[in-house]
Design an enzyme around this catalytic site. Sequence first.
Site, mmCIF file in Angstrom:
data_model
loop_
_atom_site.group_PDB
_atom_site.id
_atom_site.type_symbol
_atom_site.label_atom_id
_atom_site.label_comp_id
_atom_site.label_asym_id
_atom_site.label_seq_id
_atom_site.Cartn_x
_atom_site.Cartn_y
_atom_site.Cartn_z
ATOM 1 N N ASP A 242 0.708 -1.690 -0.188
ATOM 2 C CA ASP A 242 -0.284 0.008 -0.467
ATOM 3 C C ASP A 242 1.025 1.263 0.021
ATOM 4 O O ASP A 242 2.083 1.107 0.337
ATOM 5 C CB ASP A 242 -0.768 0.349 1.359
ATOM 6 C CG ASP A 242 -1.754 -1.509 1.199
ATOM 7 O OD1 ASP A 242 -1.950 -2.441 0.880
ATOM 8 O OD2 ASP A 242 -2.775 -1.480 2.125
ATOM 9 N N ASP A 243 0.291 2.883 -0.895
ATOM 10 C CA ASP A 243 0.702 3.596 0.258
ATOM 11 C C ASP A 243 1.425 4.081 -1.070
ATOM 12 O O ASP A 243 2.309 5.358 -0.595
ATOM 13 C CB ASP A 243 0.954 3.769 1.062
ATOM 14 C CG ASP A 243 -0.164 3.918 2.233
ATOM 15 O OD1 ASP A 243 -0.926 3.884 1.879
ATOM 16 O OD2 ASP A 243 0.326 4.377 3.697
ATOM 17 N N HIS B 220 -5.789 9.950 0.268
ATOM 18 C CA HIS B 220 -5.394 8.681 1.747
ATOM 19 C C HIS B 220 -6.205 9.559 2.924
ATOM 20 O O HIS B 220 -5.944 9.061 3.834
ATOM 21 C CB HIS B 220 -3.723 8.641 1.920
ATOM 22 C CG HIS B 220 -3.621 7.394 2.673
ATOM 23 N ND1 HIS B 220 -3.492 7.401 4.076
ATOM 24 C CD2 HIS B 220 -3.380 6.304 2.076
ATOM 25 C CE1 HIS B 220 -3.636 5.464 4.176
ATOM 26 N NE2 HIS B 220 -3.456 5.594 3.468
ATOM 27 N N HIS C 141 -6.017 3.093 -4.113
ATOM 28 C CA HIS C 141 -6.335 3.293 -2.399
ATOM 29 C C HIS C 141 -6.614 5.055 -2.707
ATOM 30 O O HIS C 141 -5.954 5.264 -1.204
ATOM 31 C CB HIS C 141 -4.786 2.844 -2.326
ATOM 32 C CG HIS C 141 -4.570 2.739 -0.620
ATOM 33 N ND1 HIS C 141 -5.510 1.794 0.168
ATOM 34 C CD2 HIS C 141 -3.647 3.375 0.035
ATOM 35 C CE1 HIS C 141 -5.702 2.165 1.456
ATOM 36 N NE2 HIS C 141 -3.888 2.731 1.093
ATOM 37 N N HIS D 16 4.243 -1.858 2.822
ATOM 38 C CA HIS D 16 3.723 -0.938 2.703
ATOM 39 C C HIS D 16 4.939 -0.356 1.714
ATOM 40 O O HIS D 16 6.015 -0.247 2.404
ATOM 41 C CB HIS D 16 3.545 0.241 3.353
ATOM 42 C CG HIS D 16 2.248 0.317 4.810
ATOM 43 N ND1 HIS D 16 1.988 -0.102 5.601
ATOM 44 C CD2 HIS D 16 1.323 1.158 3.911
ATOM 45 C CE1 HIS D 16 0.378 -1.005 5.901
ATOM 46 N NE2 HIS D 16 0.205 0.318 4.855
ATOM 47 N N TYR E 230 -6.668 3.035 5.985
ATOM 48 C CA TYR E 230 -7.041 2.960 7.101
ATOM 49 C C TYR E 230 -7.538 1.654 7.795
ATOM 50 O O TYR E 230 -8.240 0.982 8.794
ATOM 51 C CB TYR E 230 -7.614 3.642 8.405
ATOM 52 C CG TYR E 230 -6.570 5.306 7.918
ATOM 53 C CD1 TYR E 230 -4.687 5.449 8.017
ATOM 54 C CD2 TYR E 230 -6.681 6.255 7.253
ATOM 55 C CE1 TYR E 230 -4.793 6.379 7.968
ATOM 56 C CE2 TYR E 230 -6.672 7.530 6.585
ATOM 57 C CZ TYR E 230 -4.527 7.410 6.899
ATOM 58 O OH TYR E 230 -4.716 8.699 6.936
HETATM 59 NI NI NI Z 1 -2.708 2.874 3.011
#
Ligand code: NI
Length: 281
Positions: A86-87, A141, A137, A232, A178
Amino acid sequence: MNLPLRIFCCVLLSASFGACSSYKKKGAVKTGAVKTVSNSDYRTPTLTGAVPRNPDMRLTAGFSAAAGVTQSRGPTDRQIVAMTFDDGPHPQNTPRLLDILRARNIKATFYVIGRSVDNYPQIVRRIVAEGHEIGNHTYTHRNLTKLSDSEMLRELTRTRDSIVKASGVQPRTMRPPYGALLQRQRAMIHQDFGYPTVLWSVDPRDWQRPGPSVVTSRILTNSHNGAIILAHDLHSPSVDAMPATLDGLLRKGFKFVTVSQMIAMKEASVLASTDTPSTGS
Ligand code: NI
Protein backbone atom coordinates in the site's frame (compact mmCIF):
# COMPACT_ATOMS: atom_id res chain seq x y z
CA MET A 1 -16.74 6.40 -17.65
CA ASN A 2 -17.42 3.13 -19.33
CA LEU A 3 -17.60 0.82 -16.37
CA PRO A 4 -20.77 -1.19 -16.56
CA LEU A 5 -22.93 -1.22 -13.52
CA ARG A 6 -22.46 -4.38 -11.58
CA ILE A 7 -25.23 -6.36 -10.02
CA PHE A 8 -24.88 -5.78 -6.37
CA CYS A 9 -26.02 -8.87 -4.63
CA CYS A 10 -24.21 -9.43 -1.40
CA VAL A 11 -23.72 -7.02 1.45
CA LEU A 12 -23.75 -9.63 4.14
CA LEU A 13 -20.09 -9.66 4.84
CA SER A 14 -18.88 -7.99 7.94
CA ALA A 15 -15.97 -5.67 8.50
CA SER A 16 -12.61 -6.97 9.53
CA PHE A 17 -10.40 -4.11 10.58
CA GLY A 18 -6.90 -5.09 11.55
CA ALA A 19 -7.80 -8.71 11.30
CA CYS A 20 -4.64 -10.15 12.65
CA SER A 21 -3.66 -8.79 16.00
CA SER A 22 -1.87 -11.63 17.69
CA TYR A 23 1.85 -11.83 17.16
CA LYS A 24 2.93 -14.87 19.03
CA LYS A 25 6.59 -15.58 19.31
CA LYS A 26 6.11 -19.19 18.34
CA GLY A 27 8.48 -20.50 15.73
CA ALA A 28 10.62 -17.39 15.65
CA VAL A 29 12.11 -17.11 12.22
CA LYS A 30 15.83 -16.71 11.88
CA THR A 31 16.00 -14.09 9.24
CA GLY A 32 17.81 -10.85 8.74
CA ALA A 33 17.24 -7.90 6.50
CA VAL A 34 18.67 -8.33 3.05
CA LYS A 35 19.22 -5.12 1.19
CA THR A 36 18.63 -5.30 -2.52
CA VAL A 37 19.94 -2.55 -4.69
CA SER A 38 17.87 -1.10 -7.46
CA ASN A 39 18.41 -2.53 -10.89
CA SER A 40 19.82 0.46 -12.73
CA ASP A 41 19.86 -1.44 -16.02
CA TYR A 42 16.10 -1.74 -16.08
CA ARG A 43 14.35 0.52 -18.55
CA THR A 44 10.73 1.40 -18.04
CA PRO A 45 8.66 0.36 -21.07
CA THR A 46 7.77 3.19 -23.39
CA LEU A 47 4.40 4.85 -23.06
CA THR A 48 3.47 4.21 -26.67
CA GLY A 49 2.18 1.04 -28.24
CA ALA A 50 0.06 -1.70 -26.78
CA VAL A 51 -0.52 -1.37 -23.07
CA PRO A 52 -0.16 -4.31 -20.72
CA ARG A 53 -3.13 -5.50 -18.74
CA ASN A 54 -3.79 -6.45 -15.19
CA PRO A 55 -3.47 -10.21 -14.76
CA ASP A 56 -7.01 -11.37 -15.28
CA MET A 57 -7.73 -15.10 -15.55
CA ARG A 58 -10.59 -14.04 -17.88
CA LEU A 59 -12.51 -12.44 -15.07
CA THR A 60 -16.06 -11.42 -15.82
CA ALA A 61 -17.34 -7.93 -15.08
CA GLY A 62 -19.12 -9.21 -12.00
CA PHE A 63 -16.25 -11.42 -10.91
CA SER A 64 -16.58 -10.57 -7.24
CA ALA A 65 -20.35 -10.93 -7.01
CA ALA A 66 -20.46 -14.45 -5.63
CA ALA A 67 -17.39 -14.03 -3.45
CA GLY A 68 -18.81 -10.94 -1.75
CA VAL A 69 -18.38 -7.18 -1.42
CA THR A 70 -15.71 -7.35 1.27
CA GLN A 71 -12.66 -9.54 0.92
CA SER A 72 -10.21 -10.25 3.74
CA ARG A 73 -8.91 -13.63 2.67
CA GLY A 74 -9.10 -16.11 -0.15
CA PRO A 75 -9.99 -19.79 -0.32
CA THR A 76 -8.35 -21.87 2.38
CA ASP A 77 -8.27 -25.10 0.42
CA ARG A 78 -5.04 -24.28 -1.37
CA GLN A 79 -1.69 -22.96 -0.34
CA ILE A 80 -1.81 -19.50 -1.86
CA VAL A 81 -1.22 -16.02 -0.52
CA ALA A 82 -1.62 -12.53 -1.97
CA MET A 83 1.05 -10.00 -1.11
CA THR A 84 -0.32 -6.48 -1.11
CA PHE A 85 1.67 -3.26 -0.92
CA ASP A 86 0.00 0.00 0.00
CA ASP A 87 0.64 3.73 -0.23
CA GLY A 88 3.05 3.83 -3.17
CA PRO A 89 4.36 4.38 -5.66
CA HIS A 90 7.52 5.63 -3.97
CA PRO A 91 10.39 6.78 -6.20
CA GLN A 92 13.06 4.59 -4.55
CA ASN A 93 11.32 1.92 -2.52
CA THR A 94 8.86 0.73 -5.14
CA PRO A 95 11.47 0.09 -7.86
CA ARG A 96 13.61 -1.71 -5.29
CA LEU A 97 10.65 -3.88 -4.33
CA LEU A 98 9.91 -4.59 -7.98
CA ASP A 99 13.46 -5.87 -8.40
CA ILE A 100 13.00 -8.15 -5.39
CA LEU A 101 9.72 -9.50 -6.77
CA ARG A 102 11.09 -9.93 -10.26
CA ALA A 103 14.09 -11.91 -9.01
CA ARG A 104 11.62 -14.45 -7.57
CA ASN A 105 8.99 -14.25 -10.30
CA ILE A 106 6.39 -13.26 -7.71
CA LYS A 107 3.34 -11.22 -8.68
CA ALA A 108 1.81 -8.88 -6.11
CA THR A 109 -0.92 -6.29 -5.82
CA PHE A 110 -0.19 -2.60 -5.31
CA TYR A 111 -2.79 -0.32 -3.73
CA VAL A 112 -1.57 2.99 -5.02
CA ILE A 113 -2.39 6.53 -3.98
CA GLY A 114 -3.63 8.57 -6.94
CA ARG A 115 -1.61 11.64 -6.02
CA SER A 116 1.59 9.58 -6.12
CA VAL A 117 0.52 7.94 -9.36
CA ASP A 118 0.44 11.41 -10.91
CA ASN A 119 3.92 12.12 -9.52
CA TYR A 120 5.48 8.81 -10.61
CA PRO A 121 3.47 7.45 -13.54
CA GLN A 122 6.47 5.59 -14.96
CA ILE A 123 6.67 3.46 -11.83
CA VAL A 124 3.02 2.51 -12.17
CA ARG A 125 3.72 1.63 -15.77
CA ARG A 126 6.54 -0.63 -14.65
CA ILE A 127 4.37 -2.30 -11.98
CA VAL A 128 1.83 -3.26 -14.62
CA ALA A 129 4.43 -4.16 -17.25
CA GLU A 130 5.97 -6.67 -14.86
CA GLY A 131 2.68 -8.46 -14.35
CA HIS A 132 1.52 -7.07 -11.03
CA GLU A 133 -1.96 -5.85 -10.25
CA ILE A 134 -2.90 -2.28 -9.43
CA GLY A 135 -5.65 -1.46 -6.97
CA ASN A 136 -7.29 1.83 -6.04
CA HIS A 137 -6.24 3.29 -2.66
CA THR A 138 -7.86 6.74 -3.11
CA TYR A 139 -6.30 10.00 -4.24
CA THR A 140 -5.30 11.65 -0.99
CA HIS A 141 -5.45 8.79 1.53
CA ARG A 142 -8.13 10.28 3.73
CA ASN A 143 -10.43 8.39 6.04
CA LEU A 144 -13.37 7.77 3.73
CA THR A 145 -15.84 7.36 6.56
CA LYS A 146 -15.46 11.10 7.22
CA LEU A 147 -16.27 12.14 3.66
CA SER A 148 -19.52 12.81 1.86
CA ASP A 149 -20.56 10.31 -0.76
CA SER A 150 -19.55 12.65 -3.56
CA GLU A 151 -16.14 13.30 -1.99
CA MET A 152 -15.59 9.59 -1.51
CA LEU A 153 -16.50 8.77 -5.11
CA ARG A 154 -14.30 11.61 -6.32
CA GLU A 155 -11.31 10.14 -4.45
CA LEU A 156 -11.80 6.86 -6.30
CA THR A 157 -12.59 8.39 -9.68
CA ARG A 158 -9.50 10.61 -9.70
CA THR A 159 -7.29 7.69 -8.76
CA ARG A 160 -8.80 5.40 -11.35
CA ASP A 161 -8.30 8.05 -14.02
CA SER A 162 -4.68 8.60 -12.93
CA ILE A 163 -3.96 4.87 -13.07
CA VAL A 164 -5.53 4.56 -16.51
CA LYS A 165 -3.59 7.57 -17.75
CA ALA A 166 -0.30 6.22 -16.40
CA SER A 167 -0.60 2.56 -17.30
CA GLY A 168 -3.64 1.89 -19.44
CA VAL A 169 -5.23 -0.51 -16.99
CA GLN A 170 -8.35 -0.25 -14.88
CA PRO A 171 -8.04 -1.19 -11.23
CA ARG A 172 -10.43 -3.99 -10.25
CA THR A 173 -10.46 -3.66 -6.50
CA MET A 174 -10.05 -0.95 -3.89
CA ARG A 175 -8.63 -0.81 -0.39
CA PRO A 176 -9.79 1.96 1.93
CA PRO A 177 -7.10 3.91 3.79
CA TYR A 178 -6.83 2.62 7.38
CA GLY A 179 -9.23 -0.16 6.40
CA ALA A 180 -12.01 2.28 7.23
CA LEU A 181 -15.15 2.08 5.13
CA LEU A 182 -18.79 1.87 6.13
CA GLN A 183 -20.84 -1.06 4.88
CA ARG A 184 -23.10 1.39 3.05
CA GLN A 185 -20.08 2.92 1.33
CA ARG A 186 -18.75 -0.49 0.34
CA ALA A 187 -22.05 -1.33 -1.31
CA MET A 188 -22.09 1.99 -3.16
CA ILE A 189 -18.53 1.55 -4.42
CA HIS A 190 -19.25 -1.99 -5.49
CA GLN A 191 -22.23 -0.85 -7.44
CA ASP A 192 -20.66 2.24 -9.01
CA PHE A 193 -17.15 0.93 -9.75
CA GLY A 194 -17.46 -2.84 -9.46
CA TYR A 195 -14.73 -2.80 -6.83
CA PRO A 196 -14.81 -5.23 -3.96
CA THR A 197 -13.43 -3.70 -0.77
CA VAL A 198 -10.21 -5.55 -0.04
CA LEU A 199 -8.90 -5.69 3.51
CA TRP A 200 -6.39 -8.27 4.78
CA SER A 201 -5.93 -11.21 7.11
CA VAL A 202 -2.25 -10.74 7.98
CA ASP A 203 -1.04 -7.38 9.25
CA PRO A 204 2.61 -7.15 10.36
CA ARG A 205 2.10 -3.52 11.40
CA ASP A 206 5.12 -2.63 9.33
CA TRP A 207 4.10 1.03 9.25
CA GLN A 208 5.15 1.20 12.91
CA ARG A 209 8.68 0.35 11.71
CA PRO A 210 9.39 -2.52 14.10
CA GLY A 211 12.44 -3.52 12.06
CA PRO A 212 12.66 -5.76 9.01
CA SER A 213 13.27 -9.02 10.88
CA VAL A 214 10.16 -8.44 13.01
CA VAL A 215 8.08 -7.75 9.91
CA THR A 216 9.36 -10.96 8.36
CA SER A 217 8.72 -12.97 11.49
CA ARG A 218 5.17 -11.65 11.90
CA ILE A 219 4.27 -12.43 8.31
CA LEU A 220 5.78 -15.91 8.31
CA THR A 221 4.24 -16.79 11.67
CA ASN A 222 0.73 -15.65 10.76
CA SER A 223 0.42 -16.53 7.10
CA HIS A 224 -2.15 -19.16 6.22
CA ASN A 225 -3.84 -20.62 3.19
CA GLY A 226 -5.68 -17.83 1.38
CA ALA A 227 -3.95 -15.05 3.32
CA ILE A 228 -4.10 -11.49 2.09
CA ILE A 229 -0.93 -9.97 3.51
CA LEU A 230 -0.67 -6.25 4.14
CA ALA A 231 2.61 -4.33 3.77
CA HIS A 232 3.67 -0.87 2.64
CA ASP A 233 6.14 -0.13 -0.13
CA LEU A 234 6.13 3.45 1.10
CA HIS A 235 8.47 2.44 3.94
CA SER A 236 12.06 1.43 3.27
CA PRO A 237 12.30 -1.07 6.19
CA SER A 238 9.24 -2.87 4.84
CA VAL A 239 10.98 -3.37 1.52
CA ASP A 240 14.12 -4.44 3.41
CA ALA A 241 12.02 -7.18 4.99
CA MET A 242 10.78 -8.59 1.71
CA PRO A 243 13.65 -10.81 0.51
CA ALA A 244 13.59 -12.89 3.71
CA THR A 245 9.78 -12.75 3.88
CA LEU A 246 9.21 -13.88 0.32
CA ASP A 247 11.90 -16.55 0.51
CA GLY A 248 10.38 -17.80 3.75
CA LEU A 249 6.91 -18.02 2.23
CA LEU A 250 8.31 -19.84 -0.79
CA ARG A 251 10.11 -22.29 1.49
CA LYS A 252 6.84 -22.98 3.29
CA GLY A 253 5.34 -23.88 -0.08
CA PHE A 254 3.07 -20.90 -0.67
CA LYS A 255 2.28 -19.80 -4.18
CA PHE A 256 1.59 -16.16 -4.93
CA VAL A 257 -1.45 -14.78 -6.66
CA THR A 258 -2.82 -11.29 -7.09
CA VAL A 259 -5.90 -10.15 -5.22
CA SER A 260 -8.35 -10.43 -8.09
CA GLN A 261 -6.95 -13.84 -8.99
CA MET A 262 -7.55 -14.89 -5.41
CA ILE A 263 -11.09 -13.51 -5.43
CA ALA A 264 -11.82 -15.38 -8.64
CA MET A 265 -10.59 -18.61 -7.04
CA LYS A 266 -12.76 -17.91 -4.03
CA GLU A 267 -15.77 -17.27 -6.20
CA ALA A 268 -15.17 -20.61 -7.88
CA SER A 269 -14.96 -22.29 -4.47
CA VAL A 270 -18.17 -20.62 -3.32
CA LEU A 271 -20.03 -21.62 -6.45
CA ALA A 272 -18.70 -25.16 -6.22
CA SER A 273 -20.07 -25.50 -2.72
CA THR A 274 -23.82 -25.83 -2.75
CA ASP A 275 -24.42 -25.84 0.97
CA THR A 276 -21.82 -23.45 2.35
CA PRO A 277 -22.92 -19.83 2.65
CA SER A 278 -20.54 -17.06 1.58
CA THR A 279 -19.10 -15.74 4.80
CA GLY A 280 -15.80 -14.56 3.50
CA SER A 281 -14.62 -12.12 6.12
NI1 NI B 1 -2.79 3.28 3.07
